[in-house]
Write a protein that holds these residues in place. Structure first.
Motif, PDB file in Angstrom:
ATOM      1  N   TYR A  84      83.083  18.003  45.626  1.00  0.00           N
ATOM      2  CA  TYR A  84      84.507  18.017  45.972  1.00  0.00           C
ATOM      3  C   TYR A  84      84.694  17.601  47.433  1.00  0.00           C
ATOM      4  CZ  TYR A  84      89.352  19.549  46.213  1.00  0.00           C
ATOM      5  OH  TYR A  84      90.714  19.573  46.383  1.00  0.00           O
ATOM      6  N   ASP A  85      83.836  18.101  48.321  1.00  0.00           N
ATOM      7  CA  ASP A  85      83.921  17.728  49.737  1.00  0.00           C
ATOM      8  C   ASP A  85      83.692  16.232  49.930  1.00  0.00           C
ATOM      9  OD1 ASP A  85      84.392  20.383  50.349  1.00  0.00           O
ATOM     10  OD2 ASP A  85      82.364  20.757  51.104  1.00  0.00           O
ATOM     11  N   VAL A  86      82.677  15.674  49.261  1.00  0.00           N
ATOM     12  CA  VAL A  86      82.419  14.228  49.367  1.00  0.00           C
ATOM     13  C   VAL A  86      83.605  13.458  48.805  1.00  0.00           C
ATOM     14  CG1 VAL A  86      80.963  12.307  48.560  1.00  0.00           C
ATOM     15  CG2 VAL A  86      79.901  14.448  49.306  1.00  0.00           C
ATOM     16  N   GLY A  87      84.106  13.893  47.644  1.00  0.00           N
ATOM     17  CA  GLY A  87      85.220  13.217  46.986  1.00  0.00           C
ATOM     18  C   GLY A  87      86.537  13.328  47.721  1.00  0.00           C
ATOM     19  N   GLN A  90      85.143  14.534  53.229  1.00  0.00           N
ATOM     20  CA  GLN A  90      84.761  15.535  54.213  1.00  0.00           C
ATOM     21  C   GLN A  90      83.307  15.413  54.647  1.00  0.00           C
ATOM     22  OE1 GLN A  90      87.179  17.626  55.476  1.00  0.00           O
ATOM     23  NE2 GLN A  90      88.424  16.256  54.228  1.00  0.00           N
ATOM     24  N   ARG A  91      82.498  14.714  53.857  1.00  0.00           N
ATOM     25  CA  ARG A  91      81.073  14.580  54.164  1.00  0.00           C
ATOM     26  C   ARG A  91      80.465  13.522  53.264  1.00  0.00           C
ATOM     27  NH1 ARG A  91      77.488  18.362  50.750  1.00  0.00           N
ATOM     28  NH2 ARG A  91      76.032  17.657  52.290  1.00  0.00           N
ATOM     29  N   ALA A  92      79.173  13.295  53.422  1.00  0.00           N
ATOM     30  CA  ALA A  92      78.406  12.389  52.565  1.00  0.00           C
ATOM     31  C   ALA A  92      77.448  13.218  51.713  1.00  0.00           C
ATOM     32  CB  ALA A  92      77.611  11.396  53.419  1.00  0.00           C
ATOM     33  N   ASP A  93      76.911  12.612  50.655  1.00  0.00           N
ATOM     34  CA  ASP A  93      75.888  13.313  49.877  1.00  0.00           C
ATOM     35  C   ASP A  93      74.576  13.266  50.658  1.00  0.00           C
ATOM     36  OD1 ASP A  93      74.768  10.780  49.412  1.00  0.00           O
ATOM     37  OD2 ASP A  93      74.836  10.949  47.238  1.00  0.00           O
ATOM     38  N   ASP A  94      73.502  13.776  50.093  1.00  0.00           N
ATOM     39  CA  ASP A  94      72.234  13.856  50.820  1.00  0.00           C
ATOM     40  C   ASP A  94      71.518  12.513  50.957  1.00  0.00           C
ATOM     41  OD1 ASP A  94      72.657  16.500  51.314  1.00  0.00           O
ATOM     42  OD2 ASP A  94      71.297  17.241  49.769  1.00  0.00           O
ATOM     43  N   ARG A  95      72.038  11.456  50.345  1.00  0.00           N
ATOM     44  CA  ARG A  95      71.513  10.102  50.563  1.00  0.00           C
ATOM     45  C   ARG A  95      72.365   9.334  51.561  1.00  0.00           C
ATOM     46  NH1 ARG A  95      71.159   7.543  44.718  1.00  0.00           N
ATOM     47  NH2 ARG A  95      73.321   7.481  45.328  1.00  0.00           N
ATOM     48  N   GLY A  96      73.423   9.985  52.076  1.00  0.00           N
ATOM     49  CA  GLY A  96      74.312   9.329  53.032  1.00  0.00           C
ATOM     50  C   GLY A  96      75.457   8.570  52.381  1.00  0.00           C
ATOM     51  N   GLN A  97      75.608   8.718  51.079  1.00  0.00           N
ATOM     52  CA  GLN A  97      76.665   8.014  50.350  1.00  0.00           C
ATOM     53  C   GLN A  97      78.001   8.724  50.546  1.00  0.00           C
ATOM     54  OE1 GLN A  97      77.028   6.072  46.014  1.00  0.00           O
ATOM     55  NE2 GLN A  97      76.132   8.086  46.031  1.00  0.00           N
ATOM     56  N   THR A 103      89.255   2.263  47.234  1.00  0.00           N
ATOM     57  CA  THR A 103      89.481   1.826  45.856  1.00  0.00           C
ATOM     58  C   THR A 103      89.558   2.962  44.853  1.00  0.00           C
ATOM     59  OG1 THR A 103      87.106   1.579  45.499  1.00  0.00           O
ATOM     60  CG2 THR A 103      88.309  -0.382  46.227  1.00  0.00           C
ATOM     61  N   LEU A 104      89.217   4.172  45.257  1.00  0.00           N
ATOM     62  CA  LEU A 104      89.132   5.279  44.311  1.00  0.00           C
ATOM     63  C   LEU A 104      89.844   6.493  44.880  1.00  0.00           C
ATOM     64  CD1 LEU A 104      87.712   5.943  41.589  1.00  0.00           C
ATOM     65  CD2 LEU A 104      85.792   6.799  42.923  1.00  0.00           C
ATOM     66  N   ARG A 105      90.715   7.088  44.087  1.00  0.00           N
ATOM     67  CA  ARG A 105      91.434   8.267  44.579  1.00  0.00           C
ATOM     68  C   ARG A 105      90.471   9.427  44.803  1.00  0.00           C
ATOM     69  NH1 ARG A 105      91.650  12.192  40.856  1.00  0.00           N
ATOM     70  NH2 ARG A 105      91.872  11.735  38.645  1.00  0.00           N
ATOM     71  N   SER A 106      90.926  10.408  45.530  1.00  0.00           N
ATOM     72  CA  SER A 106      90.111  11.588  45.818  1.00  0.00           C
ATOM     73  C   SER A 106      89.893  12.420  44.562  1.00  0.00           C
ATOM     74  CB  SER A 106      90.804  12.455  46.867  1.00  0.00           C
ATOM     75  OG  SER A 106      90.940  11.752  48.071  1.00  0.00           O
ATOM     76  N   VAL A 107      88.854  13.251  44.589  1.00  0.00           N
ATOM     77  CA  VAL A 107      88.605  14.198  43.506  1.00  0.00           C
ATOM     78  C   VAL A 107      89.713  15.241  43.548  1.00  0.00           C
ATOM     79  CG1 VAL A 107      87.012  15.919  42.587  1.00  0.00           C
ATOM     80  CG2 VAL A 107      86.124  13.812  43.599  1.00  0.00           C
ATOM     81  N   SER A 108      90.308  15.523  42.372  1.00  0.00           N
ATOM     82  CA  SER A 108      91.491  16.382  42.311  1.00  0.00           C
ATOM     83  C   SER A 108      91.404  17.380  41.172  1.00  0.00           C
ATOM     84  CB  SER A 108      92.739  15.522  42.067  1.00  0.00           C
ATOM     85  OG  SER A 108      92.821  14.448  42.944  1.00  0.00           O
ATOM     86  N   VAL A 109      92.355  18.319  41.188  1.00  0.00           N
ATOM     87  CA  VAL A 109      92.521  19.249  40.073  1.00  0.00           C
ATOM     88  C   VAL A 109      92.705  18.420  38.807  1.00  0.00           C
ATOM     89  CG1 VAL A 109      94.090  20.960  39.066  1.00  0.00           C
ATOM     90  CG2 VAL A 109      93.484  21.089  41.490  1.00  0.00           C
TER      91      VAL A 109
END
Length: 153
Positions: A84-87, A90-97, A103-109
């Protein structure tokens, strides 16, 4: 009387520490796919009949996030929270992605997060207003979603 006995040759091998490091198992990883809710009423949350589309990179390739198992990421809910934070940029995943926000909306309810854990178990979690709830594997997956829908003027 004495009988001759032949012994097999004995080989002694030394194992260097460097060899042991090279063969160490890879760290345990949580792999995550986000399914974006594409239903008109997705703001009301996910319902089993809602169509979902897997999030993709701008080039259409699947977007997979990875989080190494650690003190911070120690459960499926912790992996969902990190997703959720990456989406939400707020941060990257552990590979830096990072999340492709252009092009893509945020992760949402209403979205669903699929997590494959270190033991290769799989759980699907619905994004709720507060937290996450396990749901059955979605049955209504549509084409991959990598772009934002056109805005109406």
């Amino acid at each position: 009387m004495t009988t001759a006995v032949t012994r097999p040759h004995t080989v002694t091998a030394r194992i260097d520490d460097a060899d042991a490091v090279d063969s160490a198992p890879a760290p345990a990883v949580y792999t995550v796919t986000v399914y974006m809710n594409t239903h008109d009423d997705n703001s009301d949350g996910y319902k089993p009949h809602h169509p979902l589309a897997a999030a993709t990179h701008p080039d259409g390739s699947p977007l997979r996030l990875e989080f190494n198992a650690s003190d911070r990421i120690h459960s499926h809910k912790a992996a969902a929270s990190a997703t959720y934070d990456v989406g939400n940029h707020q941060r990257a995943d552990d590979r830096g992605q990072t999340w492709p926000g252009e092009t893509l909306r945020s992760v949402s309810v209403g979205d669903v997060i699929k997590i494959t854990g270190p033991g290769h178990w799989i759980i699907h979690l619905r994004v709720d207003p507060v937290g996450f709830t396990p749901v059955p594997e979605p049955a209504h997956l549509t084409a991959l979603a990598g772009t934002r829908p056109a805005r109406h003027r």
